[in-house]
Write a protein that holds these residues in place. Structure first.
Motif, PDB file in Angstrom:
ATOM      1  N   GLU A  78       0.827  -1.204   0.000  1.00  0.00           N
ATOM      2  CA  GLU A  78       0.000   0.000   0.000  1.00  0.00           C
ATOM      3  C   GLU A  78       0.865   1.259   0.000  1.00  0.00           C
ATOM      4  N   ASP A  79       1.981   1.217   0.717  1.00  0.00           N
ATOM      5  CA  ASP A  79       2.897   2.353   0.749  1.00  0.00           C
ATOM      6  C   ASP A  79       3.500   2.596  -0.639  1.00  0.00           C
ATOM      7  N   LEU A  80       3.868   1.523  -1.323  1.00  0.00           N
ATOM      8  CA  LEU A  80       4.436   1.656  -2.665  1.00  0.00           C
ATOM      9  C   LEU A  80       3.392   2.182  -3.646  1.00  0.00           C
ATOM     10  N   VAL A  81       2.159   1.745  -3.490  1.00  0.00           N
ATOM     11  CA  VAL A  81       1.093   2.233  -4.363  1.00  0.00           C
ATOM     12  C   VAL A  81       0.896   3.733  -4.164  1.00  0.00           C
ATOM     13  N   SER A  82       0.927   4.176  -2.906  1.00  0.00           N
ATOM     14  CA  SER A  82       0.772   5.599  -2.605  1.00  0.00           C
ATOM     15  C   SER A  82       1.919   6.406  -3.205  1.00  0.00           C
ATOM     16  N   LYS A  83       3.143   5.904  -3.042  1.00  0.00           N
ATOM     17  CA  LYS A  83       4.303   6.594  -3.603  1.00  0.00           C
ATOM     18  C   LYS A  83       4.219   6.656  -5.124  1.00  0.00           C
ATOM     19  N   THR A  84       3.759   5.568  -5.717  1.00  0.00           N
ATOM     20  CA  THR A  84       3.642   5.523  -7.169  1.00  0.00           C
ATOM     21  C   THR A  84       2.636   6.552  -7.667  1.00  0.00           C
ATOM     22  N   ASP A  85       1.536   6.723  -6.953  1.00  0.00           N
ATOM     23  CA  ASP A  85       0.538   7.732  -7.330  1.00  0.00           C
ATOM     24  C   ASP A  85       1.147   9.134  -7.290  1.00  0.00           C
ATOM     25  N   GLN A  86       1.946   9.397  -6.260  1.00  0.00           N
ATOM     26  CA  GLN A  86       2.591  10.704  -6.147  1.00  0.00           C
ATOM     27  C   GLN A  86       3.572  10.930  -7.295  1.00  0.00           C
ATOM     28  N   LEU A  87       4.335   9.884  -7.614  1.00  0.00           N
ATOM     29  CA  LEU A  87       5.309  10.014  -8.703  1.00  0.00           C
ATOM     30  C   LEU A  87       4.604  10.206 -10.041  1.00  0.00           C
ATOM     31  N   GLU A  88       3.458   9.563 -10.204  1.00  0.00           N
ATOM     32  CA  GLU A  88       2.707   9.732 -11.446  1.00  0.00           C
ATOM     33  C   GLU A  88       2.260  11.184 -11.614  1.00  0.00           C
ATOM     34  N   ARG A  89       1.843  11.803 -10.513  1.00  0.00           N
ATOM     35  CA  ARG A  89       1.449  13.213 -10.587  1.00  0.00           C
ATOM     36  C   ARG A  89       2.646  14.094 -10.941  1.00  0.00           C
ATOM     37  N   ARG A  90       3.819  13.761 -10.389  1.00  0.00           N
ATOM     38  CA  ARG A  90       5.014  14.541 -10.713  1.00  0.00           C
ATOM     39  C   ARG A  90       5.379  14.385 -12.182  1.00  0.00           C
ATOM     40  N   VAL A  91       5.303  13.154 -12.683  1.00  0.00           N
ATOM     41  CA  VAL A  91       5.619  12.910 -14.093  1.00  0.00           C
ATOM     42  C   VAL A  91       4.678  13.722 -14.977  1.00  0.00           C
ATOM     43  N   ASN A  92       3.392  13.736 -14.645  1.00  0.00           N
ATOM     44  CA  ASN A  92       2.429  14.520 -15.413  1.00  0.00           C
ATOM     45  C   ASN A  92       2.759  16.002 -15.359  1.00  0.00           C
ATOM     46  N   GLU A  93       3.257  16.456 -14.214  1.00  0.00           N
ATOM     47  CA  GLU A  93       3.624  17.861 -14.068  1.00  0.00           C
ATOM     48  C   GLU A  93       4.804  18.204 -14.972  1.00  0.00           C
ATOM     49  N   VAL A  94       5.804  17.330 -15.004  1.00  0.00           N
ATOM     50  CA  VAL A  94       6.975  17.550 -15.861  1.00  0.00           C
ATOM     51  C   VAL A  94       6.564  17.541 -17.329  1.00  0.00           C
ATOM     52  N   VAL A  95       5.761  16.546 -17.703  1.00  0.00           N
ATOM     53  CA  VAL A  95       5.300  16.456 -19.086  1.00  0.00           C
ATOM     54  C   VAL A  95       4.483  17.682 -19.464  1.00  0.00           C
ATOM     55  N   GLY A  96       3.613  18.124 -18.564  1.00  0.00           N
ATOM     56  CA  GLY A  96       2.813  19.308 -18.824  1.00  0.00           C
ATOM     57  C   GLY A  96       3.652  20.555 -19.020  1.00  0.00           C
ATOM     58  N   PHE A  97       4.734  20.671 -18.240  1.00  0.00           N
ATOM     59  CA  PHE A  97       5.614  21.831 -18.354  1.00  0.00           C
ATOM     60  C   PHE A  97       6.238  21.887 -19.737  1.00  0.00           C
ATOM     61  N   TYR A  98       6.825  20.766 -20.187  1.00  0.00           N
ATOM     62  CA  TYR A  98       7.503  20.758 -21.475  1.00  0.00           C
ATOM     63  C   TYR A  98       6.526  20.823 -22.643  1.00  0.00           C
ATOM     64  N   ASP A  99       5.324  20.276 -22.468  1.00  0.00           N
ATOM     65  CA  ASP A  99       4.300  20.431 -23.494  1.00  0.00           C
ATOM     66  C   ASP A  99       3.899  21.894 -23.625  1.00  0.00           C
ATOM     67  N   GLY A 100       3.804  22.574 -22.473  1.00  0.00           N
ATOM     68  CA  GLY A 100       3.473  23.995 -22.499  1.00  0.00           C
ATOM     69  C   GLY A 100       4.525  24.815 -23.216  1.00  0.00           C
ATOM     70  N   LYS A 101       5.787  24.466 -23.004  1.00  0.00           N
ATOM     71  CA  LYS A 101       6.870  25.192 -23.677  1.00  0.00           C
ATOM     72  C   LYS A 101       6.851  24.899 -25.172  1.00  0.00           C
ATOM     73  N   LYS A 102       6.520  23.643 -25.527  1.00  0.00           N
ATOM     74  CA  LYS A 102       6.524  23.249 -26.940  1.00  0.00           C
ATOM     75  C   LYS A 102       5.437  23.979 -27.710  1.00  0.00           C
ATOM     76  N   HIS A 103       4.280  24.175 -27.063  1.00  0.00           N
ATOM     77  CA  HIS A 103       3.160  24.820 -27.736  1.00  0.00           C
ATOM     78  C   HIS A 103       3.014  26.285 -27.341  1.00  0.00           C
ATOM     79  N   GLY A 104       3.983  26.833 -26.654  1.00  0.00           N
ATOM     80  CA  GLY A 104       3.821  28.175 -26.115  1.00  0.00           C
ATOM     81  C   GLY A 104       4.472  29.274 -26.919  1.00  0.00           C
ATOM     82  N   SER A 105       4.939  29.008 -28.130  1.00  0.00           N
ATOM     83  CA  SER A 105       5.619  30.035 -28.906  1.00  0.00           C
ATOM     84  C   SER A 105       4.655  30.637 -29.915  1.00  0.00           C
ATOM     85  N   GLY A 106       4.512  31.951 -29.861  1.00  0.00           N
ATOM     86  CA  GLY A 106       3.709  32.655 -30.844  1.00  0.00           C
ATOM     87  C   GLY A 106       2.222  32.603 -30.545  1.00  0.00           C
TER      88      GLY A 106
END
Length: 352
Positions: A38-66
């Motif tokens: 259960e502890d590993l599942v909880s940690k994995t959920d947190q890491l998944e949110r972080r991964v989505n945050e990183v992906v969202g940041f770089y997607d924003g930069k990719k589509h953020g010009s002009g």
């Protein structure tokens, strides 16, 4: 049950916890194992949110010009509070992605719009593209904390409301977006104040301040996430080894039933099962029309993994088959009812 080929005997009702315990481990060990999972599942959920945050940041930069999207990049810039800056950046992205944000994304075209009195009324112009440049540290400018960005965002809307009459569309749009922005800011404010108190305590203890850019903050987040993923993989391997040690050995009868279960898998599921075998046995080659899988040559880990995989696959097949049977029965009932109604109408229409 699968029609014509149900779940082989000896594969029903088996659970991973029961296999791991092998009816030999005390309940406390099983509870400890469950808590670790259960502890590993909880940690994995947190890491998944972080991964989505990183992906969202770089997607924003990719589509953020002009164009309109220029103001939708992540606005993370911090003075010792990268997490808060990223959260604030998410708020800004929500505001700048609103359908009414268009007039505020770039500097006011004073010349093109012939606004001769604009600089007399607005002494400090501001827009989201200017904020973005400052967040990225361009032109030798940089924000030091969240509150500085907050003030500039408010300035954008305050300028618009000051220059335009309250009945003007731009004034109405600015007022509405400012209200939305303030609501979200109030949700973040307690965290900002708490971080500011922590920073004051650190400063009083002689801890130096460090400025980091949004890219540096995201890069650090990605690196930390990667390191934690590696650590979780290590913990999973330790748990797997613990399970293997606790597993009882599979009997000859169970191995035979497992082999029978493999024969009932679909081609896709069988391929996945053979990939499991190859993971623990690199010399195994799943090639050719006919394969001979020596159950006695497989490790206990592979056997138990196969057992649970086959059981779940056959249960899925049974559910699908059951669903099809129910659908066919329903269709037959509908046809019969339609025929009965037609016959009834014909009887009524016959003359006496």
């Amino acid at each position: 049950m699968v029609p014509g080929g149900g779940v082989p005997q000896g594969m029903e009702g088996e659970t991973a916890a029961g296999a791991a315990a092998g009816e030999r481990a005390p309940g406390t060990e099983v509870d400890a194992f469950r808590r670790q999972v259960e502890d590993l599942v909880s940690k994995t959920d947190q890491l998944e949110r972080r991964v989505n945050e990183v992906v969202g940041f770089y997607d924003g930069k990719k589509h953020g010009s002009g164009g309109r999207k220029a103001g939708r990049k992540d606005s993370s810039h911090s003075k010792g509070m990268p997490d808060l800056m990223r959260q604030f950046g998410a708020i800004v992205r929500q505001i700048t992605s609103h359908e009414w944000a268009e007039p505020f994304l770039k500097p006011v075209d004073v010349v093109g719009l012939q606004l001769d009195d604009y600089y007399k009324i607005i002494t400090k112009p501001m827009d989201f593209s200017t904020i973005q440049k400052k967040m990225e540290g361009k032109d030798d400018t940089k924000y030091n904390n969240v509150r500085e960005i907050y003030s500039d965002v408010r300035l954008i809307f305050a300028n618009a409301m000051k220059y335009n009459d309250e009945r003007h569309d731009v004034h109405i749009m600015a007022k509405s977006l400012l209200e939305k922005f303030e609501e979200k800011w109030l949700q973040l404010l307690p965290k900002v104040e708490n971080e500011e108190r922590k920073q004051k305590d650190e400063e009083s203890n002689g801890v130096p301040k460090v400025n980091i850019s949004p890219e540096e903050a995201i890069a650090k987040l990605a690196k930390d996430t990667d390191n934690e993923l590696i650590e979780i993989n290590k913990q999973l391997e330790e748990l797997r080894q613990m399970v293997v040690q606790r597993c009882r050995k599979m009997t000859t009868y169970e191995k035979r039933k497992l082999g029978a279960g493999l024969c009932h898998l679909s081609p896709e599921e069988l391929t996945k099962a053979l990939e499991m075998v190859a993971q623990d046995n690199p010399s195994f080659e799943a090639k050719g029309d006919e394969l001979e899988l020596d159950m006695d040559a497989q490790s206990e880990t592979t056997l138990w993994r196969l057992k649970f995989f086959v059981r779940e696959a056959l249960e899925r097949q049974a559910n699908v088959a059951s669903g099809r049977t129910d659908e066919n029965a329903k269709r037959k009932r509908e046809i019969c009812n339609a025929l009965a109604r037609t016959a009834s109408k014909r009887v009524k229409q016959q003359p006496n």
